[in-house]
Design a protein around this motif. Structure first.
Motif, short mmCIF file in Angstrom:
data_model
loop_
_atom_site.label_atom_id
_atom_site.label_comp_id
_atom_site.label_asym_id
_atom_site.label_seq_id
_atom_site.Cartn_x
_atom_site.Cartn_y
_atom_site.Cartn_z
N THR A 180 -7.12 109.87 -18.05
CA THR A 180 -5.86 111.12 -16.54
C THR A 180 -5.07 110.54 -16.61
O THR A 180 -3.91 110.48 -16.77
CB THR A 180 -7.11 111.25 -15.39
OG1 THR A 180 -8.50 111.94 -15.76
CG2 THR A 180 -6.70 112.23 -15.23
N ALA A 181 -4.74 108.76 -16.71
CA ALA A 181 -3.72 108.56 -16.65
C ALA A 181 -2.81 108.61 -17.37
O ALA A 181 -1.18 108.64 -16.98
CB ALA A 181 -3.80 107.12 -15.56
N THR A 182 -3.21 108.14 -18.22
CA THR A 182 -2.41 108.12 -19.37
C THR A 182 -2.38 109.34 -20.44
O THR A 182 -1.44 109.46 -21.45
CB THR A 182 -3.01 107.03 -20.64
OG1 THR A 182 -3.88 107.42 -20.90
CG2 THR A 182 -2.47 105.50 -19.54
N SER A 183 -3.04 110.03 -20.22
CA SER A 183 -2.71 111.58 -21.05
C SER A 183 -1.71 112.74 -20.49
O SER A 183 -2.32 112.87 -19.21
CB SER A 183 -3.78 111.95 -21.12
OG SER A 183 -4.69 112.26 -20.41
N ASP A 184 -0.83 113.33 -21.30
CA ASP A 184 -0.38 114.42 -20.80
C ASP A 184 -0.11 115.64 -21.57
O ASP A 184 -0.37 115.67 -22.87
CB ASP A 184 1.06 113.95 -20.64
CG ASP A 184 1.77 115.22 -20.44
OD1 ASP A 184 1.42 115.67 -19.41
OD2 ASP A 184 2.80 115.43 -20.19
N ASP A 185 -1.10 116.99 -20.78
CA ASP A 185 -1.76 117.86 -22.33
C ASP A 185 -2.36 117.61 -22.82
O ASP A 185 -2.54 118.26 -24.25
CB ASP A 185 -0.45 118.57 -22.59
CG ASP A 185 0.70 119.25 -21.62
OD1 ASP A 185 -0.44 120.15 -20.75
OD2 ASP A 185 1.73 119.91 -22.50
N GLY A 186 -3.59 116.44 -23.20
CA GLY A 186 -3.79 116.12 -23.48
C GLY A 186 -3.65 114.86 -24.96
O GLY A 186 -4.67 115.18 -25.72
N ILE A 187 -2.08 114.50 -24.62
CA ILE A 187 -2.14 114.31 -26.08
C ILE A 187 -2.02 112.32 -25.04
O ILE A 187 -0.78 112.64 -23.73
CB ILE A 187 -0.40 114.46 -26.28
CG1 ILE A 187 -0.79 115.43 -26.97
CG2 ILE A 187 -0.01 112.94 -27.37
CD1 ILE A 187 0.15 116.18 -27.08
N VAL A 188 -2.17 111.29 -25.45
CA VAL A 188 -1.43 110.13 -24.75
C VAL A 188 -0.12 109.66 -25.34
O VAL A 188 0.19 109.52 -26.86
CB VAL A 188 -2.78 108.60 -25.18
CG1 VAL A 188 -2.53 107.39 -24.67
CG2 VAL A 188 -3.85 109.24 -25.09
N ASP A 189 0.72 109.68 -24.98
CA ASP A 189 1.86 108.56 -25.40
C ASP A 189 2.52 107.33 -24.39
O ASP A 189 2.41 107.45 -23.62
CB ASP A 189 2.56 109.97 -24.97
CG ASP A 189 4.28 109.33 -25.63
OD1 ASP A 189 4.38 108.38 -25.75
OD2 ASP A 189 5.33 110.60 -25.40
#
Lengths: 322, 160
Positions: free
Chosen positions: B66-75
Protein backbone atom coordinates in the motif's frame (compact mmCIF):
# COMPACT_ATOMS: atom_id res chain seq x y z
CA UNK A 1 -32.16 -55.46 46.07
CA UNK A 2 -29.10 -53.33 45.29
CA UNK A 3 -28.23 -55.72 42.40
CA UNK A 4 -31.38 -54.44 40.62
CA UNK A 5 -30.06 -50.87 40.29
CA UNK A 6 -29.05 -49.65 36.81
CA UNK A 7 -25.31 -48.97 36.89
CA UNK A 8 -23.09 -47.31 34.26
CA UNK A 9 -20.45 -49.90 33.65
CA UNK A 10 -16.78 -49.09 33.00
CA UNK A 11 -17.35 -50.10 29.36
CA UNK A 12 -20.18 -47.52 28.94
CA UNK A 13 -18.07 -44.78 30.43
CA UNK A 14 -15.10 -45.75 28.28
CA UNK A 15 -17.17 -45.48 25.11
CA UNK A 16 -18.36 -42.05 26.17
CA UNK A 17 -14.81 -40.93 26.87
CA UNK A 18 -13.58 -42.20 23.50
CA UNK A 19 -16.30 -40.10 21.84
CA UNK A 20 -15.29 -37.02 23.83
CA UNK A 21 -11.60 -37.48 22.97
CA UNK A 22 -12.39 -38.08 19.31
CA UNK A 23 -14.39 -34.84 19.19
CA UNK A 24 -11.47 -32.93 20.69
CA UNK A 25 -8.97 -34.44 18.25
CA UNK A 26 -11.19 -33.66 15.25
CA UNK A 27 -11.77 -30.10 16.41
CA UNK A 28 -8.10 -29.45 17.09
CA UNK A 29 -7.02 -30.90 13.75
CA UNK A 30 -9.62 -28.72 12.00
CA UNK A 31 -8.21 -25.64 13.74
CA UNK A 32 -4.72 -26.69 12.77
CA UNK A 33 -5.66 -27.27 9.11
CA UNK A 34 -7.23 -23.83 8.92
CA UNK A 35 -3.84 -22.19 9.28
CA UNK A 36 -2.21 -21.93 5.88
CA UNK A 37 0.47 -19.83 4.24
CA UNK A 38 -1.58 -19.69 1.06
CA UNK A 39 -3.15 -16.36 0.24
CA UNK A 40 -6.38 -16.70 -1.78
CA UNK A 41 -5.80 -13.19 -3.17
CA UNK A 42 -2.68 -14.40 -5.02
CA UNK A 43 -4.68 -14.98 -8.24
CA UNK A 44 -6.00 -11.41 -8.06
CA UNK A 45 -2.50 -10.03 -7.52
CA UNK A 46 -1.16 -12.06 -10.43
CA UNK A 47 -3.92 -10.90 -12.79
CA UNK A 48 -3.35 -7.27 -11.74
CA UNK A 49 0.37 -7.61 -12.42
CA UNK A 50 -0.24 -9.16 -15.84
CA UNK A 51 -2.51 -6.27 -16.75
CA UNK A 52 -0.23 -3.51 -15.49
CA UNK A 53 3.19 -4.70 -16.68
CA UNK A 54 4.99 -4.84 -20.01
CA UNK A 55 7.51 -7.28 -21.45
CA UNK A 56 10.00 -7.41 -24.27
CA UNK A 57 9.90 -10.74 -26.12
CA UNK A 58 12.41 -11.80 -28.78
CA UNK A 59 11.66 -14.61 -31.22
CA UNK A 60 12.54 -15.90 -34.68
CA UNK A 61 10.28 -15.96 -37.74
CA UNK A 62 12.42 -18.59 -39.45
CA UNK A 63 10.31 -21.63 -38.46
CA UNK A 64 7.10 -20.09 -39.84
CA UNK A 65 8.54 -19.59 -43.33
CA UNK A 66 7.02 -22.06 -45.82
CA UNK A 67 10.32 -23.00 -47.42
CA UNK A 68 8.72 -25.67 -49.56
CA UNK A 69 7.13 -23.01 -51.75
CA UNK A 70 8.91 -21.50 -54.74
CA UNK A 71 7.81 -18.08 -53.42
CA UNK A 72 9.74 -18.45 -50.16
CA UNK A 73 13.39 -19.41 -50.48
CA UNK A 74 14.97 -20.97 -47.40
CA UNK A 75 17.29 -18.85 -45.30
CA UNK A 76 20.38 -20.73 -46.49
CA UNK A 77 19.26 -20.61 -50.16
CA UNK A 78 21.45 -18.31 -52.24
CA UNK A 79 18.28 -16.79 -53.79
CA UNK A 80 17.05 -15.70 -50.36
CA UNK A 81 17.32 -11.93 -49.90
CA UNK A 82 17.50 -12.40 -46.12
CA UNK A 83 19.46 -14.26 -43.47
CA UNK A 84 18.69 -15.52 -39.97
CA UNK A 85 19.37 -12.13 -38.41
CA UNK A 86 16.68 -10.53 -40.61
CA UNK A 87 14.16 -12.98 -39.19
CA UNK A 88 14.74 -12.05 -35.55
CA UNK A 89 11.91 -10.04 -34.07
CA UNK A 90 11.59 -8.22 -30.79
CA UNK A 91 8.25 -6.97 -29.56
CA UNK A 92 7.46 -4.84 -26.54
CA UNK A 93 3.97 -4.71 -25.11
CA UNK A 94 1.62 -5.43 -22.25
CA UNK A 95 2.20 -8.78 -20.57
CA UNK A 96 -1.50 -9.57 -20.86
CA UNK A 97 -1.32 -8.67 -24.57
CA UNK A 98 1.60 -11.06 -25.05
CA UNK A 99 -0.37 -13.84 -23.36
CA UNK A 100 -3.35 -13.12 -25.63
CA UNK A 101 -1.13 -13.07 -28.71
CA UNK A 102 0.33 -16.44 -27.77
CA UNK A 103 -3.20 -17.90 -27.65
CA UNK A 104 -4.05 -16.45 -31.08
CA UNK A 105 -0.77 -17.74 -32.52
CA UNK A 106 -1.64 -21.23 -31.25
CA UNK A 107 -5.01 -21.23 -33.06
CA UNK A 108 -5.34 -24.60 -34.77
CA UNK A 109 -7.55 -25.09 -37.83
CA UNK A 110 -8.57 -28.76 -38.09
CA UNK A 111 -8.30 -30.13 -41.66
CA UNK A 112 -8.31 -33.56 -43.25
CA UNK A 113 -4.51 -33.50 -43.31
CA UNK A 114 -4.26 -32.55 -39.64
CA UNK A 115 -4.24 -29.31 -37.70
CA UNK A 116 -2.64 -26.23 -39.30
CA UNK A 117 -1.63 -23.00 -37.60
CA UNK A 118 -1.99 -20.07 -40.02
CA UNK A 119 -1.66 -17.45 -37.26
CA UNK A 120 1.64 -18.76 -35.83
CA UNK A 121 4.18 -16.04 -35.01
CA UNK A 122 7.37 -18.07 -34.73
CA UNK A 123 9.13 -20.34 -32.34
CA UNK A 124 10.50 -19.10 -29.09
CA UNK A 125 7.68 -16.64 -28.55
CA UNK A 126 5.57 -18.70 -26.15
CA UNK A 127 8.67 -20.32 -24.62
CA UNK A 128 10.33 -17.00 -23.84
CA UNK A 129 7.08 -15.66 -22.46
CA UNK A 130 6.67 -18.74 -20.26
CA UNK A 131 10.17 -18.33 -18.82
CA UNK A 132 9.57 -14.69 -17.99
CA UNK A 133 6.18 -15.31 -16.45
CA UNK A 134 7.30 -18.25 -14.34
CA UNK A 135 10.28 -16.33 -12.98
CA UNK A 136 8.29 -13.23 -12.14
CA UNK A 137 4.88 -14.50 -11.09
CA UNK A 138 5.38 -17.72 -9.17
CA UNK A 139 5.45 -17.07 -5.45
CA UNK A 140 7.25 -18.83 -2.65
CA UNK A 141 3.99 -20.01 -1.09
CA UNK A 142 1.86 -20.65 -4.14
CA UNK A 143 1.99 -21.99 -7.68
CA UNK A 144 0.49 -20.26 -10.70
CA UNK A 145 -1.04 -21.21 -14.02
CA UNK A 146 -2.07 -18.72 -16.70
CA UNK A 147 -4.23 -20.13 -19.49
CA UNK A 148 -5.36 -18.00 -22.43
CA UNK A 149 -8.02 -19.15 -24.88
CA UNK A 150 -8.96 -17.56 -28.19
CA UNK A 151 -11.90 -18.88 -30.17
CA UNK A 152 -13.77 -17.11 -32.97
CA UNK A 153 -17.06 -18.08 -31.33
CA UNK A 154 -18.01 -20.05 -28.26
CA UNK A 155 -17.39 -23.77 -28.76
CA UNK A 156 -15.63 -23.33 -32.13
CA UNK A 157 -13.46 -26.15 -33.48
CA UNK A 158 -10.92 -23.47 -34.42
CA UNK A 159 -9.27 -22.37 -31.20
CA UNK A 160 -5.95 -21.43 -29.73
CA UNK A 161 -4.85 -22.21 -26.19
CA UNK A 162 -1.65 -20.99 -24.54
CA UNK A 163 -0.70 -22.30 -21.11
CA UNK A 164 1.99 -20.84 -18.88
CA UNK A 165 3.28 -21.93 -15.49
CA UNK A 166 2.61 -25.22 -13.78
CA UNK A 167 -0.15 -27.72 -14.66
CA UNK A 168 -3.19 -27.28 -12.43
CA UNK A 169 -3.63 -30.12 -9.91
CA UNK A 170 -7.23 -31.22 -9.44
CA UNK A 171 -7.07 -32.20 -5.80
CA UNK A 172 -6.17 -28.86 -4.20
CA UNK A 173 -8.07 -25.74 -3.28
CA UNK A 174 -7.58 -23.16 -6.03
CA UNK A 175 -8.26 -19.49 -6.64
CA UNK A 176 -9.23 -18.49 -10.15
CA UNK A 177 -9.54 -15.04 -11.69
CA UNK A 178 -10.80 -14.62 -15.24
CA UNK A 179 -10.18 -11.61 -17.41
CA UNK A 180 -10.15 -10.76 -21.09
CA UNK A 181 -7.77 -8.90 -23.35
CA UNK A 182 -8.12 -7.69 -26.92
CA UNK A 183 -6.87 -10.11 -29.53
CA UNK A 184 -5.07 -8.73 -32.57
CA UNK A 185 -8.14 -9.43 -34.67
CA UNK A 186 -11.12 -7.08 -35.02
CA UNK A 187 -14.23 -7.71 -32.92
CA UNK A 188 -16.99 -9.08 -35.16
CA UNK A 189 -19.88 -9.55 -32.76
CA UNK A 190 -21.66 -6.31 -33.68
CA UNK A 191 -21.17 -6.98 -37.39
CA UNK A 192 -22.54 -10.50 -36.94
CA UNK A 193 -25.64 -9.29 -35.08
CA UNK A 194 -26.24 -6.57 -37.67
CA UNK A 195 -25.77 -9.07 -40.49
CA UNK A 196 -28.36 -11.40 -38.97
CA UNK A 197 -30.83 -8.52 -38.61
CA UNK A 198 -30.30 -7.53 -42.23
CA UNK A 199 -31.38 -10.89 -43.70
CA UNK A 200 -35.09 -10.73 -44.58
CA UNK A 201 -37.47 -12.63 -46.84
CA UNK A 202 -35.01 -14.75 -48.73
CA UNK A 203 -36.13 -15.95 -52.13
CA UNK A 204 -35.41 -19.63 -51.50
CA UNK A 205 -37.06 -19.65 -48.09
CA UNK A 206 -33.88 -20.70 -46.28
CA UNK A 207 -33.71 -17.62 -44.08
CA UNK A 208 -32.10 -19.40 -41.16
CA UNK A 209 -29.34 -20.80 -43.38
CA UNK A 210 -28.59 -17.36 -44.79
CA UNK A 211 -28.45 -15.88 -41.32
CA UNK A 212 -25.91 -18.47 -40.20
CA UNK A 213 -23.96 -17.72 -43.39
CA UNK A 214 -24.05 -14.01 -42.55
CA UNK A 215 -22.61 -14.68 -39.07
CA UNK A 216 -19.95 -16.94 -40.57
CA UNK A 217 -19.08 -14.27 -43.10
CA UNK A 218 -18.53 -11.69 -40.36
CA UNK A 219 -16.29 -14.11 -38.46
CA UNK A 220 -14.32 -15.14 -41.56
CA UNK A 221 -13.80 -11.51 -42.59
CA UNK A 222 -12.46 -10.68 -39.14
CA UNK A 223 -10.02 -13.60 -39.19
CA UNK A 224 -8.80 -13.31 -42.79
CA UNK A 225 -8.77 -9.53 -43.15
CA UNK A 226 -7.48 -9.09 -39.60
CA UNK A 227 -4.50 -11.27 -40.49
CA UNK A 228 -3.96 -10.68 -44.22
CA UNK A 229 -5.76 -7.40 -44.95
CA UNK A 230 -3.76 -4.60 -46.60
CA UNK A 231 -0.86 -6.86 -47.56
CA UNK A 232 -0.56 -5.81 -51.22
CA UNK A 233 2.62 -3.86 -50.50
CA UNK A 234 4.25 -6.80 -48.71
CA UNK A 235 3.38 -9.12 -51.63
CA UNK A 236 5.03 -6.73 -54.09
CA UNK A 237 8.29 -6.42 -52.15
CA UNK A 238 11.05 -8.98 -52.35
CA UNK A 239 12.47 -9.15 -48.85
CA UNK A 240 11.63 -10.89 -45.64
CA UNK A 241 8.24 -9.16 -45.37
CA UNK A 242 7.07 -10.88 -48.56
CA UNK A 243 8.40 -14.26 -47.40
CA UNK A 244 6.53 -13.97 -44.10
CA UNK A 245 3.22 -12.85 -45.61
CA UNK A 246 3.32 -15.37 -48.47
CA UNK A 247 3.96 -18.11 -45.90
CA UNK A 248 0.89 -16.98 -44.04
CA UNK A 249 -1.24 -17.05 -47.21
CA UNK A 250 -0.01 -20.57 -47.91
CA UNK A 251 -0.86 -21.79 -44.43
CA UNK A 252 -4.32 -20.22 -44.73
CA UNK A 253 -4.76 -22.11 -48.01
CA UNK A 254 -3.99 -25.31 -46.09
CA UNK A 255 -6.49 -24.40 -43.38
CA UNK A 256 -9.48 -23.40 -45.50
CA UNK A 257 -11.62 -26.04 -47.20
CA UNK A 258 -11.95 -25.63 -50.97
CA UNK A 259 -8.69 -23.64 -51.26
CA UNK A 260 -5.31 -25.17 -52.07
CA UNK A 261 -1.80 -23.79 -52.39
CA UNK A 262 -1.99 -24.46 -56.12
CA UNK A 263 -5.21 -22.50 -56.49
CA UNK A 264 -3.67 -19.31 -55.06
CA UNK A 265 -0.24 -19.80 -56.58
CA UNK A 266 -0.80 -17.44 -59.50
CA UNK A 267 -2.03 -14.54 -57.41
CA UNK A 268 0.94 -14.86 -55.05
CA UNK A 269 3.49 -14.43 -57.85
CA UNK A 270 5.10 -11.03 -57.44
CA UNK A 271 4.27 -9.44 -60.79
CA UNK A 272 0.58 -10.43 -60.55
CA UNK A 273 0.10 -10.36 -56.78
CA UNK A 274 -3.48 -9.55 -55.82
CA UNK A 275 -4.04 -9.38 -52.09
CA UNK A 276 -7.71 -8.35 -52.37
CA UNK A 277 -8.60 -11.33 -54.56
CA UNK A 278 -6.66 -13.70 -52.30
CA UNK A 279 -8.30 -12.53 -49.10
CA UNK A 280 -11.76 -12.58 -50.68
CA UNK A 281 -11.26 -16.18 -51.80
CA UNK A 282 -9.95 -17.30 -48.41
CA UNK A 283 -12.75 -15.47 -46.56
CA UNK A 284 -15.39 -17.07 -48.82
CA UNK A 285 -14.02 -20.54 -48.19
CA UNK A 286 -13.68 -20.02 -44.44
CA UNK A 287 -17.21 -18.55 -44.23
CA UNK A 288 -18.70 -21.64 -45.93
CA UNK A 289 -16.74 -23.84 -43.53
CA UNK A 290 -17.86 -21.95 -40.43
CA UNK A 291 -21.54 -21.59 -41.48
CA UNK A 292 -22.09 -25.34 -41.25
CA UNK A 293 -20.41 -25.48 -37.85
CA UNK A 294 -22.43 -22.54 -36.53
CA UNK A 295 -25.71 -24.16 -37.64
CA UNK A 296 -24.70 -27.39 -35.88
CA UNK A 297 -23.57 -25.63 -32.68
CA UNK A 298 -26.26 -23.03 -32.01
CA UNK A 299 -30.04 -23.17 -31.78
CA UNK A 300 -30.56 -19.87 -33.61
CA UNK A 301 -28.56 -17.43 -35.75
CA UNK A 302 -29.05 -14.73 -33.09
CA UNK A 303 -27.50 -16.99 -30.48
CA UNK A 304 -24.61 -17.67 -32.86
CA UNK A 305 -24.06 -13.96 -33.50
CA UNK A 306 -24.06 -13.22 -29.76
CA UNK A 307 -21.37 -15.87 -29.21
CA UNK A 308 -18.87 -14.35 -31.67
CA UNK A 309 -15.63 -13.50 -29.86
CA UNK A 310 -12.95 -12.91 -32.50
CA UNK A 311 -11.77 -9.71 -30.85
CA UNK A 312 -10.97 -11.03 -27.41
CA UNK A 313 -8.92 -13.61 -25.60
CA UNK A 314 -10.13 -15.05 -22.31
CA UNK A 315 -7.42 -15.46 -19.70
CA UNK A 316 -7.74 -17.51 -16.51
CA UNK A 317 -5.20 -17.03 -13.72
CA UNK A 318 -5.18 -19.93 -11.24
CA UNK A 319 -3.13 -20.10 -8.06
CA UNK A 320 -2.90 -22.79 -5.41
CA UNK A 321 -0.82 -23.63 -2.38
CA UNK A 322 2.38 -25.50 -3.09
CA UNK B 1 -48.97 -35.44 52.41
CA UNK B 2 -50.60 -35.17 49.09
CA UNK B 3 -48.89 -31.74 48.57
CA UNK B 4 -45.41 -33.26 48.76
CA UNK B 5 -43.56 -34.00 45.52
CA UNK B 6 -43.41 -37.67 44.59
CA UNK B 7 -39.75 -37.92 45.55
CA UNK B 8 -40.41 -36.76 49.05
CA UNK B 9 -43.18 -39.22 49.51
CA UNK B 10 -41.29 -42.29 48.36
CA UNK B 11 -39.66 -44.57 50.80
CA UNK B 12 -35.93 -45.17 51.39
CA UNK B 13 -36.40 -48.50 49.71
CA UNK B 14 -37.74 -46.82 46.55
CA UNK B 15 -34.91 -44.24 46.38
CA UNK B 16 -32.37 -47.03 46.64
CA UNK B 17 -33.66 -48.46 43.35
CA UNK B 18 -32.56 -45.41 41.31
CA UNK B 19 -29.72 -45.83 38.76
CA UNK B 20 -26.18 -45.06 39.99
CA UNK B 21 -22.61 -44.91 38.82
CA UNK B 22 -19.75 -47.01 40.04
CA UNK B 23 -17.26 -44.75 41.86
CA UNK B 24 -14.28 -46.00 39.87
CA UNK B 25 -15.94 -45.32 36.48
CA UNK B 26 -17.00 -41.86 37.64
CA UNK B 27 -13.49 -40.99 38.75
CA UNK B 28 -12.00 -42.27 35.50
CA UNK B 29 -14.51 -40.30 33.41
CA UNK B 30 -13.92 -37.08 35.29
CA UNK B 31 -10.16 -37.52 34.95
CA UNK B 32 -10.44 -38.24 31.22
CA UNK B 33 -12.66 -35.23 30.58
CA UNK B 34 -10.13 -33.07 32.39
CA UNK B 35 -7.38 -34.48 30.18
CA UNK B 36 -9.46 -33.85 27.04
CA UNK B 37 -10.14 -30.25 28.00
CA UNK B 38 -6.45 -29.74 28.74
CA UNK B 39 -5.48 -31.18 25.36
CA UNK B 40 -8.00 -28.95 23.59
CA UNK B 41 -6.92 -25.84 25.50
CA UNK B 42 -3.26 -26.55 24.73
CA UNK B 43 -3.77 -27.04 20.99
CA UNK B 44 -6.22 -24.18 20.69
CA UNK B 45 -3.87 -21.73 22.39
CA UNK B 46 -0.98 -22.84 20.18
CA UNK B 47 -3.04 -22.65 17.00
CA UNK B 48 -4.70 -19.35 17.80
CA UNK B 49 -1.42 -17.75 18.81
CA UNK B 50 0.20 -19.07 15.64
CA UNK B 51 -2.50 -17.53 13.47
CA UNK B 52 -2.13 -14.12 15.02
CA UNK B 53 1.43 -13.70 16.21
CA UNK B 54 3.34 -15.43 13.42
CA UNK B 55 1.60 -13.74 10.46
CA UNK B 56 3.13 -10.27 10.63
CA UNK B 57 4.78 -11.11 7.30
CA UNK B 58 1.47 -11.03 5.42
CA UNK B 59 0.22 -7.94 7.23
CA UNK B 60 3.58 -6.26 6.60
CA UNK B 61 3.49 -7.22 2.92
CA UNK B 62 0.04 -5.61 2.54
CA UNK B 63 1.21 -2.53 4.38
CA UNK B 64 4.41 -2.22 2.30
CA UNK B 65 2.45 -2.76 -0.92
CA UNK B 66 0.00 0.00 0.00
CA UNK B 67 2.80 2.40 0.89
CA UNK B 68 4.97 1.80 -2.17
CA UNK B 69 2.45 1.37 -5.00
CA UNK B 70 0.55 3.92 -6.99
CA UNK B 71 -2.22 2.74 -9.34
CA UNK B 72 -1.01 -0.81 -8.80
CA UNK B 73 2.57 -0.06 -9.87
CA UNK B 74 5.59 0.03 -7.57
CA UNK B 75 7.99 2.84 -8.41
CA UNK B 76 11.17 3.24 -6.33
CA UNK B 77 13.13 5.35 -8.79
CA UNK B 78 12.87 8.58 -6.82
CA UNK B 79 11.92 7.36 -3.35
CA UNK B 80 13.43 4.08 -2.17
CA UNK B 81 12.05 1.69 0.44
CA UNK B 82 14.12 3.46 3.10
CA UNK B 83 12.34 6.72 2.21
CA UNK B 84 8.88 5.22 1.91
CA UNK B 85 8.75 2.83 4.88
CA UNK B 86 8.79 3.60 8.59
CA UNK B 87 6.95 2.98 11.88
CA UNK B 88 3.56 3.51 10.23
CA UNK B 89 4.10 0.66 7.79
CA UNK B 90 6.34 -1.79 9.66
CA UNK B 91 5.58 -3.89 12.75
CA UNK B 92 7.15 -2.82 16.05
CA UNK B 93 9.34 -5.38 17.75
CA UNK B 94 10.25 -7.18 14.55
CA UNK B 95 13.06 -6.92 12.06
CA UNK B 96 11.99 -6.62 8.44
CA UNK B 97 13.68 -7.11 5.06
CA UNK B 98 11.90 -5.82 1.93
CA UNK B 99 13.08 -6.79 -1.55
CA UNK B 100 11.79 -5.79 -4.99
CA UNK B 101 12.88 -7.87 -8.01
CA UNK B 102 12.00 -7.89 -11.73
CA UNK B 103 12.72 -10.15 -14.66
CA UNK B 104 15.75 -8.86 -16.52
CA UNK B 105 16.38 -9.05 -20.27
CA UNK B 106 18.27 -12.31 -19.71
CA UNK B 107 15.18 -13.87 -18.11
CA UNK B 108 16.62 -13.86 -14.58
CA UNK B 109 15.47 -11.90 -11.58
CA UNK B 110 17.39 -8.73 -10.78
CA UNK B 111 16.99 -6.69 -7.62
CA UNK B 112 15.52 -3.21 -8.07
CA UNK B 113 15.50 -2.15 -4.41
CA UNK B 114 16.22 -3.77 -1.07
CA UNK B 115 16.13 -2.50 2.49
CA UNK B 116 16.27 -3.94 6.00
CA UNK B 117 14.77 -2.37 9.10
CA UNK B 118 15.44 -2.86 12.82
CA UNK B 119 12.91 -3.39 15.61
CA UNK B 120 12.14 0.32 15.81
CA UNK B 121 11.33 0.40 12.05
CA UNK B 122 14.42 2.41 11.14
CA UNK B 123 16.84 1.33 8.38
CA UNK B 124 19.52 -1.06 9.62
CA UNK B 125 22.06 -3.35 8.05
CA UNK B 126 20.66 -6.79 8.89
CA UNK B 127 20.57 -10.25 7.37
CA UNK B 128 17.41 -12.35 7.73
CA UNK B 129 17.99 -15.70 9.38
CA UNK B 130 17.20 -18.86 7.41
CA UNK B 131 13.64 -20.01 7.97
CA UNK B 132 12.28 -16.56 8.84
CA UNK B 133 8.63 -15.86 7.99
CA UNK B 134 8.45 -14.80 4.35
CA UNK B 135 5.62 -13.64 2.14
CA UNK B 136 5.64 -12.23 -1.36
CA UNK B 137 3.34 -11.19 -4.16
CA UNK B 138 3.61 -10.44 -7.86
CA UNK B 139 3.77 -6.72 -8.62
CA UNK B 140 4.22 -4.44 -11.62
CA UNK B 141 7.44 -2.42 -11.27
CA UNK B 142 8.10 0.81 -13.16
CA UNK B 143 11.73 0.91 -14.30
CA UNK B 144 11.29 3.75 -16.76
CA UNK B 145 8.52 5.57 -18.59
CA UNK B 146 6.71 2.89 -20.60
CA UNK B 147 8.84 0.12 -19.09
CA UNK B 148 6.79 -1.60 -16.41
CA UNK B 149 8.02 -5.10 -15.69
CA UNK B 150 6.34 -7.95 -13.84
CA UNK B 151 8.24 -8.52 -10.62
CA UNK B 152 8.00 -9.67 -7.02
CA UNK B 153 7.70 -7.81 -3.73
CA UNK B 154 9.06 -9.95 -0.90
CA UNK B 155 8.92 -9.30 2.81
CA UNK B 156 10.85 -11.23 5.50
CA UNK B 157 9.89 -10.67 9.14
CA UNK B 158 11.75 -12.06 12.13
CA UNK B 159 12.51 -11.31 15.76
CA UNK B 160 15.63 -11.92 17.78
Amino acid sequence: MSEDRALSSVADVSVALVVVLACVVVFVSFLDAGESEYDPAAADHTAETLGASTLNVTYSLEPVLENGSEHVPAVDDERAPYDSADLQRSTHGSTLGHVGRAALAAAGFPTEQGVTYPLAVGTGYAETLDERLVVSLVGSNFATNVTAVWEPFEGASVRGIARFGEPIPHDVERSVVRTTTASELPAAQEDAVAAVESVHNTTDGNESGEKYAAVARAVADAIVNGTLGDTQRELETSGVERAVIVSRYLRFADAVEGVTRGSIHEKLARPRADAAALTARLADGLARQLAAELADTFESPHEAAAAVSTGEVTIAVTTWER
Amino acid sequence: MSDLPPDASCSWFERDRRGGTEPLAALVSVAAICVAISVYAGFASITLSASTDSSPDRATLDSVWTATSDDGIVDTRERTFEDLLGPAELPRGYRVAVTLTVVGEDGHLSTVDRATFGENATPADLEPPPGADTDDRPVAVRLDEGDIRPGRLRVVVWDE
